[in-house]
Design a protein around this motif. Structure first.
Motif: not given
Length: 991
Positions: A899, A922, A961
Motif C-alpha cells: 500500500v 489498491c 497486497t
C-alpha cells in the motif's frame, strides 16, 4: 520484455555500425568527423523519451547545428555540450572521448546512471564538468588524475559512494569550484584537498564524511565559500580558518563538532554568513567576533553555547538573521539588539534568558520573525512589537505577566503566527485582535485570560488554529467562529464557558480537532457537527451536555476519537470505531450500548400494515388490531417493570465503576510536580547491546521531556515530543499510552530491551526509555524532516513535490529496514503498524522506519486491540487482521508495504472518501491495471518519470497486497526486485 531488449540492442548495434561507416550527404560519400562519430555513439546508449536529440543525425557532416552543441568559430570543433534537463537516461558513454577539443560538458538534471568514464573526464581541454542532479552511483573514481586543467567539477545530488581515494586530488592545481554535496560519500575528507590551491568554492554537504576537518585549510587563501554541512564530522572548528581573508560563507551545520567557536574567525572580515548550528559546540561566544561587521547571517542554534548573551552582537549592524535557539545562554536579552535596523529573524528560544523583553526591539523595523519562547522572561509584552512588519511572534513558555497589548488601527498588518502560551498573562481578550486580518495561528493557552471570547475573532479569514485552552474565559462560544472556514484546530478546553455549542461550528468544514472539554457547556450536541467531514478528534468531556449522541457520527469516516465522558447524555452510543474506549463515555448514566455492556431499551414496535384492498382481511381486521393492542399493552407493562429494576441496578453499578475508573484515570495521567511516582523511575540509555542506567534523574527533567509546546506528533501508541537532553543531544520522546501496556517493569524491559539492540540505517534507533507504573517514555533518534505522509499529502506551497528518484529511494530504504526487522533480527520483529506517518525522512530524503515492535507492549493481539490501536492504519491493514482464523505473520507488513508503494506512486491516500463513494487505493490501481491503464494513476506532480521503473513498482505493489498471505513475497525478495528495477548501491548499516 526479452523481445524488446533484443530489438533495442539490435537498433543500438545498427546505429553504432552506421556511426563507424561513411555518412551520406547529398548523394556523395563524406567522411564522418570524430565529433559526429563520438556524439552518435553517445546518443546510441541513451534513452531520449522527449525526443530532445531529434536534430542529431548521422548523415550531417558537422554537429554544430545540433541541439546542445556549441562549436569553436575558428576550428569548427565541438567546444561545449550542454544537455541540461532533457530527461535523458542511460550512461555517460566513452563516445564523448572523441570530442578532444571539448571545454564544457554539462549534463546536469537528467537521469544518467553508472559512473563517469575517466577518459571523458580526462579530455585535455575540458575546463568544466557538470553532471549534478542525476543518478550516478558506485564508488567515486579519481577524475582529476588525467586532467590537470579542470576548473569546475560538479558531481552534486547523485548517489556516489565513498570513501574518496587519496589520489583524487593528486592534480587539482587548476580546480576553482568543487561541488560533491548530496551524495553518499563517507570516510574522512582527504587531506590532499589542500593541494587545490586555487579553490574558491568547496561544497561537501549532505554526505557521510566523518573524522576531523583536515589541517592545512588556512593555506587555501582563495576560498570564498565552504560548505561541510550535514555530515558526521567530529573534532573542533580549525582556528586556521581565520586565515581565509576572502571567506564569505562558512557552513558547518548538522555535524558532531565540539569545543568552542574559535576567536580567530574574527579575521575573516569579509564573511557574510556563518552557520555552525546543530553541533555540540560549547563555551562562550568570543568577543573578537564583533569585528565581523559584514556578517548578515549568524546561526548557532542547537548547541551548548553558554554565558550571558553578548551585547556586542548589537554592533553587527548588517545582521539579517540571528539565531541562537536551544543553547544555554543566560542574562538578559540585550537592548543593543534594537540597533540592528536590517534584522529580519531573531530566534533566542530555548535558552535561560532572564529579565524583560526589551522595548528597543520595536525599533527593528524590518523584523519579520521574533522567537523568545521557552526562556525565563518576565514583565509585559511591549506593544511596540505589534506595529512592526512581524509575521511570526512566539513568547511561549516564559513567565510574562500583564495584559495582552491593545491593538490599534493599522497594527499587526502582517502578523500570521502568534504564540504567547504557557505564561502568566491575564485580563480580557481584546476585540481589536480581530483586526490582525492575516493571522493563521493563535495560541493563548495556559494563561489567566478572563472575559468572553471576542466575536471579532470571526473576522480572521485565514485562521487555521485557535487555542485558548487552560484560561478562565467565560461567556458563550461566539457563533461567529463558524465563519472561519479554514479553521482546522479549535481548542477551548479547561475554561468556564457556558451556554450551548453553536450550531454554526458545523460550517467549519476544515476542522480536524475540536476540544471543548472541561467547561460548563449545556444543551445538546449539535447535529451540525456531523457535517465536519475532516473532523478526526472531538472532546466534549466534563461539561453539562444533555440529549442524545447524534447518530450521524457513525457515518463520519474521518472521525478517529470521541470523548463525551462526564456529561448528562442519554440514549445509544454509536457503533463506529471512534467510540471504542469505554472510559471516554463514562459519567453518562443514561447511555447504553455494547461498548459499556448496557442494553438499550427497544423502541416502539413497528405497526402491522395490512393491504387495504384485500377483501379477505376486512372481516378479521378488527380482531387483529385488538389482538395486537392487547399484546403491546401486556408487553409494555412487563418491560416497564423489569426495566425499572434493571436500570436502577445498572445505574448504581455504572456510577460506582465511573467513579472508580475516573479516580484511577486521574492518578495515571497526573503530571503534577508533586506526583511521587516520578522519583521512582530511571532513565535507561542503550549503547549498542549494553545499557547505562541513570538512577537519580531529576523529577523536573523527566517532566521537561514532554512539554506540550514540543509536541510533534500523535499515534496509536502515544504522543511524540521533541526534547533536548542535558548533554545537548536532541531526541524524540514517545509518551506511551498507559492503559494497554504491560504493568510491571520486568515485562516492559523484556519487550523493550531487544528493540534497543536493533541497529540499521533505515530504522529509527531506540536510545533508551523511562519507566514507572504511571509513565513510560521511549527515547528515539530525532529525525528532523517530518514524515512521508506530510511530504505527500500536506506539502507546503514552498516545498517542491517529491520526484521519482526520491520516492524510489524512500521505497528501497523502507524495504531494507523492514527486511532487517523480518530477517535480520532474532527474534523476528513484526511492525504491525506500517504506514506513511511512520516513515520518517532525514536529510536527502532517506527513509527511517519508526514505531516498530511497539505492538509487543500490548498484552494481547486480539481483534479488539487491533481494531482500536490501529484505527489510523486504515487502508494499510492486511485482510487477516479481521479474520480470527488466520494467523498474523510478517506478511501483514508486506501488505502494508505494498500500500505504501502505491501511495508513493500515486500521491493518493490509502483510503479516500468521496461524496458518494469510498476509494480503496489498491483496488483502484488493480482495476486500472486490469483495464490496461495503470500509468493513469501516477501522481501528476511527479512528471516526468521513467515508465520502465514505475510500472514494475506498481505491479510489485499489487503482488504485495494480495489477499492471500502466502502469495505475497518476503521482504528479502522485495528488496531484490527493487534492486533489479533500479540497481542502487547499498550502504552498510550504521554502527
Amino acid at each position: 520484455m526479452q523481445l524488446e531488449e533484443l530489438q533495442w540492442r539490435r537498433r543500438r548495434l545498427l546505429l553504432l555500425a552506421a556511426a563507424m561507416m561513411l555518412g551520406w550527404c547529398g548523394g556523395t560519400m563524406v567522411p564522418m568527423s570524430d565529433d559526429v562519430l563520438g556524439l552518435m555513439a553517445f546518443k546510441a546508449g541513451l534513452s531520449d523519451p522527449t525526443g530532445a536529440l531529434h536534430s542529431w543525425r548521422q548523415d550531417d557532416a558537422s554537429p554544430c547545428a545540433w541541439v546542445g552543441i556549441v562549436c569553436d568559430r575558428l576550428t569548427g570543433r565541438v567546444s561545449e555540450l550542454n544537455l541540461v534537463g532533457l530527461f535523458l537516461a542511460g550512461q555517460i558513454g566513452r563516445g564523448l572521448a572523441k570530442l578532444d577539443e571539448l571545454q564544457i560538458l554539462n549534463l546536469s538534471s537528467n537521469n544518467f546512471t553508472g559512473s563517469i568514464d575517466t577518459e571523458v573526464a580526462g579530455l585535455p581541454m575540458l575546463r568544466k564538468l557538470n553532471v549534478s542532479n542525476n543518478q550516478l552511483n558506485g564508488v567515486i573514481t579519481p577524475l582529476l588524475t588525467n586532467n590537470s586543467s579542470l576548473m569546475v567539477l560538479d558531481l552534486s545530488s547523485n548517489a556516489l559512494t565513498g570513501p574518496m581515494a587519496e589520489k583524487f586530488f593528486t592534480t587539482c592545481q587548476s580546480l576553482v569550484s568543487l561541488y560533491l554535496g548530496g551524495n553518499l560519500l563517507n570516510g574522512p575528507i582527504p587531506p590532499s584537498i589542500i593541494s587545490c590551491t586555487q579553490l574558491t568554492d568547496l561544497s561537501l554537504s549532505h554526505n557521510l564524511f566523518s573524522g576531523e576537518i583536515p589541517g592545512g585549510f588556512g593555506q587555501l587563501k582563495s576560498l570564498v565559500n565552504i560548505d561541510f554541512s550535514h555530515n558526521l564530522l567530529t573534532g573542533t572548528i580549525p582556528a586556521e580558518l581565520g586565515a581565509l581573508k576572502s571567506l564569505t560563507s562558512l557552513s558547518l551545520m548538522d555535524n558532531k563538532l565540539t569545543g568552542s567557536i574559535p576567536g580567530q574567525l574574527s579575521n575573516c572580515v569579509s564573511i557574510l554568513a556563518m552557520d555552525v548550528s546543530q553541533n555540540s559546540l560549547s563555551g562562550v561566544l568570543p568577543p573578537d567576533l564583533q569585528s565581523l561587521t559584514s556578517l548578515a547571517l549568524f546561526n548557532g542554534r542547537n548547541n551548548m553555547i553558554s554565558g550571558d548573551f553578548p551585547t556586542w552582537l548589537g554592533s553587527l549592524n548588517r545582521l539579517q538573521v540571528l539565531d541562537f535557539a536551544n543553547n544555554r545562554f543566560t542574562g538578559a536579552v540585550p537592548k543593543s539588539l534594537g540597533q540592528l535596523q536590517v534584522l529580519q529573524v531573531l530566534d533566542l528560544s530555548g535558552n535561560l534568558l532572564l529579565g524583560n523583553i526589551p522595548v528597543e526591539i520595536g525599533t527593528c523595523t524590518r523584523l519579520q520573525s521574533l522567537d523568545l519562547s521557552n526562556n525565563n522572561l518576565i514583565g509585559s509584552i511591549p506593544p511596540e512589537l505589534l506595529v512592526l512588519n512581524v509575521q511570526f511572534l512566539d513568547f511561549a513558555g516564559n513567565s510574562l505577566t500583564g495584559n495582552f497589548p491593545s491593538v490599534g488601527p493599522g497594527a499587526c498588518p502582517f502578523l500570521q503566527f502568534l504564540d504567547i502560551s504557557q505564561n502568566k498573562l491575564e485580563g480580557p481578550l481584546l476585540p481589536q485582535l480581530g483586526q490582525c486580518s492575516n493571522l493563521v495561528a493563535v495560541n493563548f493557552s495556559g494563561n489567566g485570560f478572563s472575559s468572553a471570547i471576542p466575536a471579532e475573532l470571526g473576522n480572521l479569514p485565514s485562521l487555521t488554529l485557535l487555542d485558548l485552552s487552560n484560561n478562565v474565559l467565560d461567556g458563550n462560544i461566539p457563533p461567529s467562529l463558524g465563519t472561519v472556514t479554514r479553521l482546522t484546530v479549535l481548542d477551548l478546553h479547561h475554561n468556564r464557558l457556558g451556554g450551548e455549542i453553536p450550531t454554526q461550528i458545523g460550517s467549519c468544514l476544515a476542522l480536524a480537532n475540536l476540544n471543548l472539554a472541561e467547561n460548563k457547556l449545556s444543551g445538546p450536541i449539535p447535529e451540525s457537527l456531523t457535517n465536519l467531514t475532516s473532523l478526526a478528534f472531538l472532546d466534549l468531556s466534563s461539561n453539562n451536555l444533555t440529549g442524545t449522541i447524534p447518530q450521524g457520527f457513525e457515518k463520519m469516516k474521518s472521525l478517529q476519537k470521541v470523548n463525551i465522558s462526564f456529561n448528562h447524555l442519554t440514549g445509544p452510543i454509536p457503533t463506529s470505531g471512534a467510540f471504542s474506549n469505554p472510559s471516554e463515555v463514562l459519567g453518562n448514566s443514561g447511555l447504553c450500548g455494547t461498548l459499556i455492556g448496557v442494553a438499550c431499551s427497544p423502541g416502539a414496535p413497528k405497526p402491522i400494515v395490512l393491504n387495504p384492498n384485500s377483501t379477505a382481511l376486512v372481516q378479521v381486521k378488527r380482531e387483529i388490531v385488538l389482538s395486537i393492542s392487547a399484546i403491546i399493552a401486556i408487553s409494555a407493562a412487563a418491560v416497564i417493570a423489569v426495566g425499572v429494576i434493571l436500570v436502577t441496578v445498572l445505574n448504581i453499578r455504572s456510577q460506582t465503576r465511573a467513579r472508580r475508573n475516573a479516580r484511577r484515570g486521574m492518578e495515571s495521567v497526573s503530571q503534577s510536580p508533586s506526583n511521587k511516582h516520578f522519583s521512582e523511575g530511571s532513565l535507561v540509555f542503550y549503547k549498542g547491546p549494553q545499557k547505562i542506567t541513570n538512577q537519580n534523574w531529576p523529577v523536573g527533567s523527566v517532566q521537561g521531556l514532554t512539554n506540550k509546546q514540543d509536541e510533534i506528533g500523535r499515534g496509536g501508541f502515544g504522543t511524540v515530543y521533541r526534547a533536548v537532553l542535558p548533554k545537548g543531544n536532541t531526541v524524540a520522546v514517545k509518551k506511551l499510552l498507559v492503559a494497554s501496556l504491560v504493568k510491571t517493569q520486568e515485562e516492559f524491559e523484556r519487550e523493550v530491551n531487544p528493540l534497543g539492540k536493533i541497529s540499521h540505517r533505515n530504522l529509527v534507533t531506540l536510545q533508551g526509555y523511562y519507566w514507572t507504573p504511571q509513565l513510560q517514555l521511549l527515547l528515539y533518534d530525532y529525525v528532523p524532516n517530518g514524515n512521508l505522509y506530510r511530504r505527500l499529502h500536506e506539502r507546503r506551497d514552498v516545498e517542491p513535490p517529491l520526484q521519482w528518484d526520491d520516492r524510489f529511494k524512500i521505497a528501497l530504504g523502507t524495504a531494507l529496514g523492514l527486511g532487517h526487522l523480518h530477517h535480520g533480527c532474532q527474534p523476528q520483529v513484526i511492525h504491525y503498524d506500517l504506514k506513511s506517518t511512520n516513515i520518517l525522512l532525514s536529510h536527502n530524503n532517506e527513509a527511517h522506519i519508526s514505531d516498530y515492535g511497539l505492538a509487543r507492549l500490548l498484552p494481547t493481539l486480539d481483534r479488539y486491540i487491533l481494531g482500536s490501536k490501529f484505527q489510523s492504519a486504515l487502508g494499510y491493514m492486511a485482510p487477516e487482521f479481521s479474520c480470527p482464523s488466520l494467523r498474523i505473520t510478517e506478511k501483514c507488513d508486506v501488505y502494508g508495504f505494498g500500500v505504501l508503494l502505491l501511495e508513493l506512486v500515486t500521491g493518493r491516500r490509502p483510503v479516500e472518501y468521496m461524496e458518494d463513494d469510498v476509494v480503496i487505493l489498491c483496488d483502484h490501481v488493480r482495476a486500472l491495471l486490469e483495464g490496461g491503464r495503470p500509468l493513469t494513476c501516477v501522481d501528476s506532480t511527479m512528471l516526468p518519470y521513467p515508465e520502465d521503473e514505475v510500472l514494475p513498482v506498481i505491479k510489485l505493489a499489487l503482488i504485495c497486497t494480495s489477499h492471500v498471505p502466502s502469495n505475497r513475497p518476503a521482504m528479502e525478495e522485495v528488496v531484490q526486485i527493487l534492486e533489479l528495477i533500479r540497481p542502487i548501491p547499498i550502504l552498510p548499516d550504521s554502527p
